[in-house]
Write a protein that holds these residues in place. Structure first.
Motif, PDB file in Angstrom:
ATOM      1  N   GLY A 129       0.734  -1.385  -0.227  1.00 21.61           N
ATOM      2  CA  GLY A 129      -0.359  -0.457   0.334  1.00 21.61           C
ATOM      3  C   GLY A 129       1.263   1.776   0.172  1.00 21.61           C
ATOM      4  N   ARG A 222       8.409   9.099  -4.511  1.00 19.79           N
ATOM      5  CA  ARG A 222       9.282   8.335  -4.054  1.00 19.79           C
ATOM      6  C   ARG A 222      11.007   8.507  -4.221  1.00 19.79           C
ATOM      7  NH1 ARG A 222       5.921   4.023  -2.543  1.00 19.79           N
ATOM      8  NH2 ARG A 222       7.804   2.210  -1.981  1.00 19.79           N
ATOM      9  N   LYS A 225      12.389  10.684  -1.983  1.00 24.91           N
ATOM     10  CA  LYS A 225      11.572   9.954  -0.081  1.00 24.91           C
ATOM     11  C   LYS A 225      12.598   8.932  -0.126  1.00 24.91           C
ATOM     12  CE  LYS A 225       7.868  12.186   2.984  1.00 24.91           C
ATOM     13  NZ  LYS A 225       6.890  11.697   2.819  1.00 24.91           N
ATOM     14  N   ALA A 235      14.990  -2.351   2.248  1.00 24.64           N
ATOM     15  CA  ALA A 235      13.410  -2.982   1.859  1.00 24.64           C
ATOM     16  C   ALA A 235      12.734  -2.257   1.991  1.00 24.64           C
ATOM     17  CB  ALA A 235      13.806  -4.660   2.923  1.00 24.64           C
ATOM     18  N   SER A 237       9.682   0.261   3.716  1.00 24.18           N
ATOM     19  CA  SER A 237       9.748   0.564   5.014  1.00 24.18           C
ATOM     20  C   SER A 237       9.830  -1.014   6.475  1.00 24.18           C
ATOM     21  CB  SER A 237       8.028   0.557   6.024  1.00 24.18           C
ATOM     22  OG  SER A 237       7.392   1.519   4.769  1.00 24.18           O
ATOM     23  N   PHE A 239       9.047  -0.894   9.574  1.00 30.51           N
ATOM     24  CA  PHE A 239       8.553  -1.692  11.108  1.00 30.51           C
ATOM     25  C   PHE A 239       7.094  -1.346  10.413  1.00 30.51           C
ATOM     26  CE2 PHE A 239      11.905  -0.020  12.682  1.00 30.51           C
ATOM     27  CZ  PHE A 239      12.573  -1.543  13.786  1.00 30.51           C
ATOM     28  N   ASN A 241       3.592   0.506  11.398  1.00 29.30           N
ATOM     29  CA  ASN A 241       2.593   2.121  11.308  1.00 29.30           C
ATOM     30  C   ASN A 241       1.761   1.400  12.868  1.00 29.30           C
ATOM     31  OD1 ASN A 241       3.752   4.353  10.626  1.00 29.30           O
ATOM     32  ND2 ASN A 241       2.266   4.178   8.592  1.00 29.30           N
ATOM     33  N   PRO A 260       2.057  13.230  14.657  1.00 28.58           N
ATOM     34  CA  PRO A 260       0.958  12.677  14.023  1.00 28.58           C
ATOM     35  C   PRO A 260      -0.093  11.929  13.808  1.00 28.58           C
ATOM     36  CG  PRO A 260       3.496  12.434  13.338  1.00 28.58           C
ATOM     37  CD  PRO A 260       3.145  13.082  14.505  1.00 28.58           C
ATOM     38  N   GLN A 278      11.842   8.606  14.821  1.00 24.90           N
ATOM     39  CA  GLN A 278      12.878   9.839  14.544  1.00 24.90           C
ATOM     40  C   GLN A 278      12.528  10.362  15.587  1.00 24.90           C
ATOM     41  OE1 GLN A 278      11.250  13.104  11.715  1.00 24.90           O
ATOM     42  NE2 GLN A 278      12.627  14.609  12.609  1.00 24.90           N
ATOM     43  N   LYS A 283      16.591   9.073  13.939  1.00 25.14           N
ATOM     44  CA  LYS A 283      16.778   9.288  12.055  1.00 25.14           C
ATOM     45  C   LYS A 283      17.873   9.706  11.727  1.00 25.14           C
ATOM     46  CE  LYS A 283      14.507  12.556   9.312  1.00 25.14           C
ATOM     47  NZ  LYS A 283      13.160  13.484   8.795  1.00 25.14           N
ATOM     48  N   THR A 295      15.643  11.465   5.471  1.00 23.50           N
ATOM     49  CA  THR A 295      14.550  11.496   4.756  1.00 23.50           C
ATOM     50  C   THR A 295      13.146  11.043   4.972  1.00 23.50           C
ATOM     51  OG1 THR A 295      14.479  11.336   2.991  1.00 23.50           O
ATOM     52  CG2 THR A 295      15.251  13.112   2.941  1.00 23.50           C
ATOM     53  N   LEU A 298      11.495   5.658   8.483  1.00 18.16           N
ATOM     54  CA  LEU A 298      11.108   3.922   8.404  1.00 18.16           C
ATOM     55  C   LEU A 298      11.956   2.909   7.480  1.00 18.16           C
ATOM     56  CD1 LEU A 298       9.000   2.768   9.538  1.00 18.16           C
ATOM     57  CD2 LEU A 298       7.426   3.511   7.672  1.00 18.16           C
ATOM     58  N   GLU A 333       7.848  -4.923   9.986  1.00 13.59           N
ATOM     59  CA  GLU A 333       6.932  -5.290   8.559  1.00 13.59           C
ATOM     60  C   GLU A 333       7.928  -6.166   7.695  1.00 13.59           C
ATOM     61  OE1 GLU A 333       6.106  -3.769   4.221  1.00 13.59           O
ATOM     62  OE2 GLU A 333       5.830  -2.302   5.654  1.00 13.59           O
TER      63      GLU A 333
END
Ligand code: EPU
Length: 338
Positions: A129, A222, A225, A235, A237, A239, A241, A260, A278, A283, A295, A298, A333
């Motif tokens: 996703g 993408r 970032k 690989a 992310s 982990f 969320n 957030p 972070q 980070k 940047t 994760l 993940e």
């Protein structure tokens, strides 16, 4: 064609670029060849690993089992209505090439999932996703081979029990099937999903909003970032969320008013793991050959020459730090293969 190798290097088969070896490596170019491989190994007690694009795996050691690589290519239209097209893509197709093909046909649904690494066969396993869309929104059926007896069957969307980065193939049906193909229901009258703030912002640079501009906007975001695996092993992310109770969230909010979050339901709320990592000071942090991306923390990076167990140890340190500072357990993940 069937290829079976012994003591085979998986370095080019995992996006962390780890030099793990497989005791056996079996590659098949057709569904029938894949069934033959399954029949050869089904009574062998050695563990089996189905390898797609290797973009969600961490080998902490050599794999003392059988790696099965379904190199099944191509796609075909199964049926059409005036509104939708049902297109079957084979497991070994590169995911992003398939998304590009759908966009070129003006079939809507997968464009927000542009540039996700990996192969088609892996997409239903963890229900990939991004940017407000999940693969489950378009998956109609999943074709599989049963690893115990070589039988072929289809899972409907509902039978796949999709959830956030989750499906039956990670739970009750874990390690029981090889995905051979996925049938997607795509729209001939696409409705563009542009709710995600980053996507909306990037789209302002394009003269019009259509599948091609959304795809390009997402590729731009993408590429800015996320690190390209060809440059630095990773690989995506590492982990998930975490989804937490309102209680836990309110405690964190008391200390960090700007935390957030995304509502899940009236009792639970999702906090971006990137923010937790972070805020706990990780980070862009690097230890030896392993670090988090500057940047997008994760993402854990192999700067070159890291071992799988070093990367795993680094990830565990992040987990411990987030647990002790925030009281939240981050779930990995990425699949850890030991
Ligand atoms: N954030 C920070 N610091 C950062 C980066 C992000 O605090 O350095 C916070 C911000 O609050 C930001 C929020 O995290 O708004 C979300 O960040 P981002 O939009 O980058 O998305 P994400 O939730 O971290 C998820 C997926 C990604 C997917 C993006 C885009 C998971 C585990 N990851 O990341 O998927 O590309 O959304 O939709 O759900 C992947 O699975 O491999 C993957 C890259």
């Amino acid at each position: 064609m069937i290829i079976i190798e012994e003591c085979y290097s998986l370095k080019s088969y995992n996006t962390f670029g780890l030099p793990a070896r497989a005791r056996f490596f079996a590659e098949a170019g057709t569904v029938e060849d894949l069934r033959t491989i399954v029949n050869v190994f089904c009574n062998d007690p050695k563990p089996k690993l189905i390898l797609g694009g290797g973009s969600n795996l961490l080998f902490t050691d050599d794999f003392d089992g059988v790696v099965i690589f379904p190199d099944l290519k191509g796609n075909e239209i199964i049926s059409q209505t005036p509104d939708d097209v049902y297109v079957k893509a084979y497991a070994g197709e590169n995911w992003d090439n398939f998304v590009a093909y759908c966009v070129s046909q003006n079939w809507g649904g997968l464009e927000n999932l542009s540039l996700i690494p990996g192969n088609v066969g892996a997409c239903p396993i963890q229900n990939i996703g991004a940017y407000g869309v999940e693969a489950k929104d378009c998956i109609d059926k999943v074709d599989v081979i049963n690893l115990k007896n070589g039988e072929i069957r289809q899972f409907t969307n509902a039978e796949c029990k999709f959830g956030y980065r989750d499906s039956i193939f990670k739970r009750e049906a874990k390690d029981q099937y090889i995905v051979t193909a996925v049938t997607f229901k795509l729209s001939k009258h696409p409705v563009c999903q542009t709710k995600y703030a980053d996507v909306n912002e990037e789209l302002k640079k394009f003269p019009e909003v259509n599948l091609a501009s959304i795809r390009q906007a997402i590729i731009n975001i993408r590429e800015r970032k996320l690190p390209a695996p060809e440059k630095f092993g990773n690989a995506g992310s590492f982990f998930k969320n975490p989804v937490v109770s309102m209680n836990i969230f309110n405690n964190i909010k008391a200390e960090y008013p700007n935390v957030p979050s995304y509502p899940v339901n009236e009792h639970n709320i999702k906090i971006p793991a990137a923010w937790l990592i972070q805020t706990c000071g990780w980070k862009g942090k690097r230890e030896g050959n392993v670090g988090t991306h500057e940047t997008q923390p994760l993402v854990i990076i192999n700067y070159g020459g890291a071992t799988g167990s070093e990367i795993f140890g680094f990830a565990q340190k992040i987990q411990q730090s987030v647990l002790s500072q925030m009281g939240i357990e981050l779930e990995m993940e990425v699949n850890i293969i030991s």
